[in-house]
Write a protein that holds these residues in place. Structure first.
Motif, mmCIF file in Angstrom:
data_model
loop_
_atom_site.group_PDB
_atom_site.id
_atom_site.type_symbol
_atom_site.label_atom_id
_atom_site.label_comp_id
_atom_site.label_asym_id
_atom_site.label_seq_id
_atom_site.Cartn_x
_atom_site.Cartn_y
_atom_site.Cartn_z
ATOM 1 N N LEU A 24 0.836 -1.185 0.000
ATOM 2 C CA LEU A 24 0.000 0.000 0.000
ATOM 3 C C LEU A 24 0.880 1.248 0.000
ATOM 4 O O LEU A 24 1.846 1.330 0.756
ATOM 5 C CB LEU A 24 -0.908 0.014 1.233
ATOM 6 N N VAL A 25 0.533 2.215 -0.827
ATOM 7 C CA VAL A 25 1.274 3.470 -0.892
ATOM 8 C C VAL A 25 0.782 4.380 0.222
ATOM 9 O O VAL A 25 -0.414 4.639 0.353
ATOM 10 C CB VAL A 25 1.076 4.156 -2.255
ATOM 11 N N GLU A 26 1.701 4.860 1.038
ATOM 12 C CA GLU A 26 1.374 5.700 2.181
ATOM 13 C C GLU A 26 1.938 7.103 1.951
ATOM 14 O O GLU A 26 3.143 7.291 1.851
ATOM 15 C CB GLU A 26 1.958 5.108 3.466
ATOM 16 N N ARG A 27 1.037 8.077 1.881
ATOM 17 C CA ARG A 27 1.454 9.464 1.622
ATOM 18 C C ARG A 27 1.488 10.252 2.920
ATOM 19 O O ARG A 27 0.645 10.079 3.805
ATOM 20 C CB ARG A 27 0.479 10.134 0.640
ATOM 21 N N LEU A 28 2.470 11.147 3.038
ATOM 22 C CA LEU A 28 2.468 12.071 4.162
ATOM 23 C C LEU A 28 1.241 12.979 4.081
ATOM 24 O O LEU A 28 0.766 13.295 2.984
ATOM 25 C CB LEU A 28 3.730 12.930 4.167
ATOM 26 N N ARG A 29 0.730 13.391 5.234
ATOM 27 C CA ARG A 29 -0.423 14.289 5.238
ATOM 28 C C ARG A 29 -0.057 15.614 4.576
ATOM 29 O O ARG A 29 1.124 15.960 4.427
ATOM 30 C CB ARG A 29 -0.921 14.529 6.666
#
Length: 549
Positions: A356-361
């Motif tokens: 899963l790709v996790e992006r910074l807020r």
């Protein structure tokens, strides 16, 4: 075929829901407060991505993981520079003060052990024990080319004509095609997941044109449904939403059923209004949501999805079908993305090791927020969220780009350089629109640099999927207990690539810590570490050092 796929996915979902219910049932016993004292000089990192710039924890830090993901990924994990780790399958509240960690509101068993003598040993033990790498990778295009998001350019006016203009401008200005994300408000309504007919005259033709240009296309989606549409009325009757909890003070005044006798959905206030929220522990809700995603893929050729919201905050008040926790609702939203190699998440709970790709807020258009990227990305890596993206170049908070907002061209260049050799690189504001020639060329140079190292980045991503080793690493991770724990302005990609971007406005020189070994710069000069050096960082400069075997 679609029905068969959905049935199989529902079996997987049911298994995850049962695990969540089991954890919830086991967590009903409260465990007494625990106090853990670490040896002097120990540094600690906690699994709260949004506070990565505060790690390692200083003299005092506290956070309650129960129902609060701080708008980003969280993990029930603490790691130390001396090889200690703390883990629980359930969320907990903790306080760090002067080397002592106090755990309270604990509802699950706590694992507290020493896995070695370094941060790396503690992390690898946690990864192997609690969130093993899946062996799978998100779509390779997410790593090999820049990503482009329509948000900053179009905000809530997502429409066919301007999306195509944006895509053509990318190519016309010499940028390579990659993943193109169409952001919020392409849809008819929240929960009505089809292209708005007033803004998209022929979405299939648009998708075909984008594909012909070389892009893969993702659409923004969320787990909310607007209460004033036909979809809402249908889903209420199917009990697909979290329902209102009967509160003692208002039980007599507030009926818990609507006029049709259906359980009354919990109305959640979020950044775009008030909506009902899907109960992801209910297979009916997940079946409906996934059916919409599959329809978009089959009808228009959509390649993947940006899964926004899903924060624990939105699940805290309502009652779910299986009575799972708010945190586990976030986990269940993450599980949906496992069916789509092209995915992106901002909120996550306990899904380390998954593809899963996790992006910074969202980051502001500021130097202060630019300086948060490296430590937050490094923290993501040691929480098992190593397929990560550092938000959007120049910042993803659209309020920084509207009305009379003044853009800092140097900041956009330095942001692009910081992104260039991270696991992923994402544009949104158009450099060709907001930059003069000098600054625009500097941004293009950072894109060309990424192209040079794209095979290295992809190789590291593949290795991460098998070993669990972070792609982006802190100095402390690779060179433990040498005084590097608080370095936050340089990073390693794997163990052989050292990157030290300029992160301060007007910066002309930068101090860089070169670790032990022989390191070659881009001019072919070899620096022998360990030592501290000072280098020039003109606008076009991104210091890079390659470790020599």
């Amino acid at each position: 075929m679609l029905i068969t796929k959905l049935c199989f996915r529902l079996i997987i979902l049911t298994t995850i829901v049962n695990l969540c219910v089991s954890c919830h049932n086991n967590a009903e016993k409260k465990i007494p407060k625990q106090e853990i004292v670490s040896e002097e000089g120990t540094h600690w990192w906690a699994g709260i991505t949004a506070d990565g710039h505060l790690m390692p924890m200083d003299s005092t830090y506290s956070h309650n993981l129960i129902g609060d993901n701080k708008g980003n990924q969280i993990q029930p994990l603490l790691l130390s520079s001396k090889g200690d780790l703390i883990w629980s399958e359930a969320p907990f509240n903790f306080t760090f003060k002067n080397g002592t960690i106090v755990l309270d509101s604990v509802t699950g068993d706590i694992v507290n052990l020493k896995a070695g003598n370094t941060l790396k040993e503690a992390y690898l033990h946690a990864s192997d024990s609690f969130f093993k790498p899946s062996g799978k990778l998100p779509d390779e295009l997410l790593f090999s080319a820049p990503q482009y998001n329509t948000w900053i350019e179009l905000v809530y006016d997502q429409n066919q004509e301007d999306i195509l203009k944006y895509a053509h401008a990318i190519i016309d200005n010499g940028f390579p095609p990659g993943v193109l994300m169409i952001d919020d408000n392409w849809q008819e309504d929240y929960g009505k997941w089809d292209f708005h007919p007033g803004r998209f005259s022929n979405p299939k033709a648009m998708m075909d044109e984008l594909h012909d240009l070389g892009f893969k296309v993702m659409l923004w989606v969320c787990p909310f449904v607007s209460p004033d549409c036909d979809v809402y009325r249908d889903l209420v009757s199917k009990k697909a939403f979290l329902v209102t909890e009967a509160r003692e003070s208002i039980k007599s005044a507030l009926p818990q059923k609507d006029f049709r006798g259906n359980p009354k959905p919990e109305m959640v206030t979020w950044w775009n209004g008030i909506s009902a929220v899907l109960d992801l522990s209910n297979p009916v809700a997940v079946d409906w949501f996934k059916s919409n995603l599959e329809n978009l893929k089959e009808k228009y050729g959509v390649d993947g999805f940006k899964f926004d919201a899903g924060d624990t905050d939105f699940y805290r008040q309502g009652i779910s079908d299986k009575n799972v926790t708010a945190n586990d609702q976030t986990l269940l939203f993450g599980a949906i993305g496992l069916d789509y190699p092209l995915n992106e998440y901002r909120a996550m709970w306990k899904m380390g090791g998954q593809p899963l790709v996790e992006r910074l807020r969202d980051k502001n258009h500021s130097w202060e927020d630019l300086q948060k990227l490296i430590p937050q990305m490094a923290l993501e890596g040691i929480m098992g969220y190593y397929f990560s993206c550092p938000d959007m170049i120049g910042g993803g908070d659209f309020t920084s780009f509207i009305n009379d907002a003044k853009l800092d061209q140097e900041l956009i260049v330095r942001s692009a350089q910081c992104h260039a050799l991270m696991p992923m690189m994402q544009f949104s504001v158009s450099p060709w629109r907001v930059l003069d020639e000098k600054h625009f060329n500097a941004v293009k140079k950072s894109v060309e640099l990424r192209s040079k190292y794209s095979s290295t980045i992809l190789k590291l991503a593949k290795e991460a999927s098998l070993t669990g080793e972070p792609i982006l690493r802190s100095m402390e991770y690779e060179y433990p207990n040498q005084g590097y724990a608080t370095i936050k302005d340089q990073f390693l990609m794997g163990k052989d690539l050292l990157i030290a971007p300029a992160l301060v406005k007007g910066q002309k020189e930068k101090d860089i810590i070169i670790p032990k070994g022989n390191w070659k710069d881009q001019s072919g000069n070899v620096v022998v570490g360990p030592k501290k050096i000072t280098v020039k960082v003109d606008l076009n400069d991104l210091p890079i050092y390659v470790r020599q075997n």
